[in-house]
Design a protein around this motif. Sequence first.
Motif, mmCIF file in Angstrom:
data_model
loop_
_atom_site.group_PDB
_atom_site.id
_atom_site.type_symbol
_atom_site.label_atom_id
_atom_site.label_comp_id
_atom_site.label_asym_id
_atom_site.label_seq_id
_atom_site.Cartn_x
_atom_site.Cartn_y
_atom_site.Cartn_z
ATOM 1 N N GLU A 1 -22.454 50.676 8.074
ATOM 2 C CA GLU A 1 -22.582 52.042 8.582
ATOM 3 C C GLU A 1 -22.597 53.017 7.412
ATOM 4 N N THR A 2 -23.496 53.994 7.499
ATOM 5 C CA THR A 2 -23.611 54.981 6.437
ATOM 6 C C THR A 2 -24.161 56.279 7.007
ATOM 7 N N SER A 3 -24.245 57.279 6.180
ATOM 8 C CA SER A 3 -24.819 58.565 6.591
ATOM 9 C C SER A 3 -25.526 59.178 5.399
ATOM 10 N N GLY A 4 -26.263 60.224 5.653
ATOM 11 C CA GLY A 4 -27.011 60.872 4.574
ATOM 12 C C GLY A 4 -27.870 61.970 5.144
ATOM 13 N N MET A 5 -29.039 62.166 4.520
ATOM 14 C CA MET A 5 -29.918 63.228 4.975
ATOM 15 C C MET A 5 -31.377 62.905 4.681
ATOM 16 N N ILE A 6 -32.247 63.657 5.334
ATOM 17 C CA ILE A 6 -33.676 63.602 5.054
ATOM 18 C C ILE A 6 -33.930 64.414 3.780
ATOM 19 N N ASP A 7 -34.750 63.873 2.887
ATOM 20 C CA ASP A 7 -35.056 64.579 1.640
ATOM 21 C C ASP A 7 -36.503 64.302 1.262
ATOM 22 N N VAL A 8 -36.965 64.961 0.214
ATOM 23 C CA VAL A 8 -38.312 64.736 -0.298
ATOM 24 C C VAL A 8 -38.217 64.379 -1.784
ATOM 25 N N VAL B 1 -41.407 62.145 3.273
ATOM 26 C CA VAL B 1 -39.955 62.336 3.304
ATOM 27 C C VAL B 1 -39.290 60.974 3.206
ATOM 28 N N HIS B 2 -38.054 60.960 2.786
ATOM 29 C CA HIS B 2 -37.314 59.705 2.674
ATOM 30 C C HIS B 2 -35.849 59.946 3.029
ATOM 31 N N LEU B 3 -35.084 58.865 3.074
ATOM 32 C CA LEU B 3 -33.658 58.945 3.355
ATOM 33 C C LEU B 3 -32.871 58.887 2.064
ATOM 34 N N GLU B 4 -31.895 59.747 1.937
ATOM 35 C CA GLU B 4 -30.917 59.671 0.853
ATOM 36 C C GLU B 4 -29.574 59.369 1.504
ATOM 37 N N LEU B 5 -29.153 58.105 1.431
ATOM 38 C CA LEU B 5 -27.934 57.664 2.107
ATOM 39 C C LEU B 5 -26.792 57.489 1.118
ATOM 40 N N THR B 6 -25.581 57.623 1.612
ATOM 41 C CA THR B 6 -24.376 57.458 0.801
ATOM 42 C C THR B 6 -23.618 56.242 1.311
ATOM 43 N N VAL B 7 -23.497 55.208 0.470
ATOM 44 C CA VAL B 7 -22.830 53.959 0.849
ATOM 45 C C VAL B 7 -21.536 53.823 0.054
ATOM 46 N N PHE B 8 -20.454 53.429 0.728
ATOM 47 C CA PHE B 8 -19.173 53.275 0.051
ATOM 48 C C PHE B 8 -19.178 52.034 -0.849
ATOM 49 N N GLU B 9 -18.354 52.105 -1.858
ATOM 50 C CA GLU B 9 -18.295 51.053 -2.883
ATOM 51 C C GLU B 9 -18.017 49.675 -2.282
ATOM 52 N N LYS B 10 -17.182 49.619 -1.241
ATOM 53 C CA LYS B 10 -16.808 48.328 -0.649
ATOM 54 C C LYS B 10 -17.995 47.612 -0.007
ATOM 55 N N LYS C 1 -32.595 45.780 -1.796
ATOM 56 C CA LYS C 1 -33.929 46.343 -1.564
ATOM 57 C C LYS C 1 -34.662 45.513 -0.512
ATOM 58 N N GLY C 2 -35.360 46.186 0.411
ATOM 59 C CA GLY C 2 -36.133 45.515 1.440
ATOM 60 C C GLY C 2 -35.402 45.359 2.764
ATOM 61 N N GLN C 3 -34.092 45.625 2.806
ATOM 62 C CA GLN C 3 -33.347 45.502 4.061
ATOM 63 C C GLN C 3 -33.742 46.618 5.035
ATOM 64 N N LYS C 4 -33.677 46.300 6.328
ATOM 65 C CA LYS C 4 -34.057 47.242 7.365
ATOM 66 C C LYS C 4 -32.950 48.279 7.599
ATOM 67 N N ILE C 5 -33.393 49.482 7.946
ATOM 68 C CA ILE C 5 -32.472 50.581 8.257
ATOM 69 C C ILE C 5 -32.840 51.131 9.634
ATOM 70 N N GLU C 6 -31.841 51.335 10.459
ATOM 71 C CA GLU C 6 -32.013 52.069 11.711
ATOM 72 C C GLU C 6 -31.216 53.367 11.585
ATOM 73 N N PHE C 7 -31.848 54.495 11.945
ATOM 74 C CA PHE C 7 -31.127 55.757 11.804
ATOM 75 C C PHE C 7 -31.457 56.699 12.948
ATOM 76 N N LYS C 8 -30.518 57.620 13.172
ATOM 77 C CA LYS C 8 -30.682 58.666 14.176
ATOM 78 C C LYS C 8 -30.417 60.017 13.523
ATOM 79 N N VAL D 1 -28.390 62.556 8.959
ATOM 80 C CA VAL D 1 -28.702 61.314 9.667
ATOM 81 C C VAL D 1 -27.488 60.385 9.678
ATOM 82 N N ASP D 2 -27.363 59.619 10.767
ATOM 83 C CA ASP D 2 -26.435 58.485 10.851
ATOM 84 C C ASP D 2 -27.285 57.228 10.763
#
Length: 377
Positions: free
Chosen positions: A63-70, A225-234, A241-248, A297-298
């Motif tokens: 689980e992560t969150s972030g924003m839409i960016d360019v 546009v692309h996603l800029e997500l923030t993932v915790f260190e753990k 790279k290449g893994q699928k992302i689902e976001f809302k 985005v979530d």
Amino acid sequence: MKNIFHIAAVFLFIMGCGNKNTEESASEEQAEATGIVVSQDQFDTNDLMIGAMERRTFPKMVETSGMIDVPPENRASVTAFMGGFVKQTSLLIGDQVKKGQLLVILENQEFVQMQQDYLEVFNQLDYLKAEFERNQTLFDEKIASQKNFLQAKSNYETAKARYQGLKEQLQMLNISPSKVEQGNISSQAAIYAPIAGSITKMNVAKGSYVSPATEILEIVDNEHVHLELTVFEKDILKVKKGQKIEFKIPEASEETFNAEVHLVGTSIDNSQRTIKVHGHLEHEDEKASNFLPGMFVDAMIMTDTIKTLSLPEEAVIESEGGYYVLKLIDQKDGGYTFERVAVKQGSTYGGFTEINSSELTESDKFLTKGVFDLIGG
């Protein structure tokens, strides 16, 4: 005496019937305590369905969150090369502009002075060049001194360098050097759009003064546009790279969108202990126009998969702080009897829920539709 025996017989008969009724009531109460009985009519009327558990593939998620960016090349901060007063601008936030379109006209007397200096050195250049060539010829013929030759050369080279420098400055102000050479001097300089896009910031108005450090406006091209997500260190060692992302976008829509991990950052934010993950959208051409930079985005990153037993999502009901399913324990005489079984709910994906229970097997049957109507939530 005969009457006494008769009364006793009637009493015993009544007591016998009472015991029989009591046993039947107890039996019914026991059935109600151990199961939920549904008649065939109730089953058909409520469109109930029965099914078995299926082995399905469930993704493991981060689980992560972030924003839409360019990308940086799709965002332009427009500033002035030299300060000036805004003479003309008709743009508002949200306006679409094309690359090379006029944005703002600035006015400053320093522009006039720069053009005068350029015109002056331009007019001197031919004379200084001729003087340099003449002294070079005389020096080669040993008529003129080396001092005069070097002085003429220095004057010409200095003027040429100043000419080139002023010419570059005029071009940076979007003032045509060729027009200045023809004597056309103006106190105004135009600023044009470096990229196509929409105006997202407008920081000036007509008559306001802007310095070279002032951001006049911002242009954003949201074609890519692309996603800029923030993932915790753990979790970061799980992300590749290449893994699928689902976001809302929770504030705007309940729809789920797809993306893919494109880049994983290589440095950790020491204060938050997080790392940036860059994701590219699937079917970007269809969706990009609906996304705006800065939207929150979530997201869920699919890092691995597991195959396990599952039931349709609506077959698992939360009740009294636990999760339950209805297991079919008997089917006869046009009716169905179900037992409420507590389960440990796993992840939910694609309309199915992972079922964790040592008491259930693949051969068991369950009510897969209409559970909520029977046991509620």
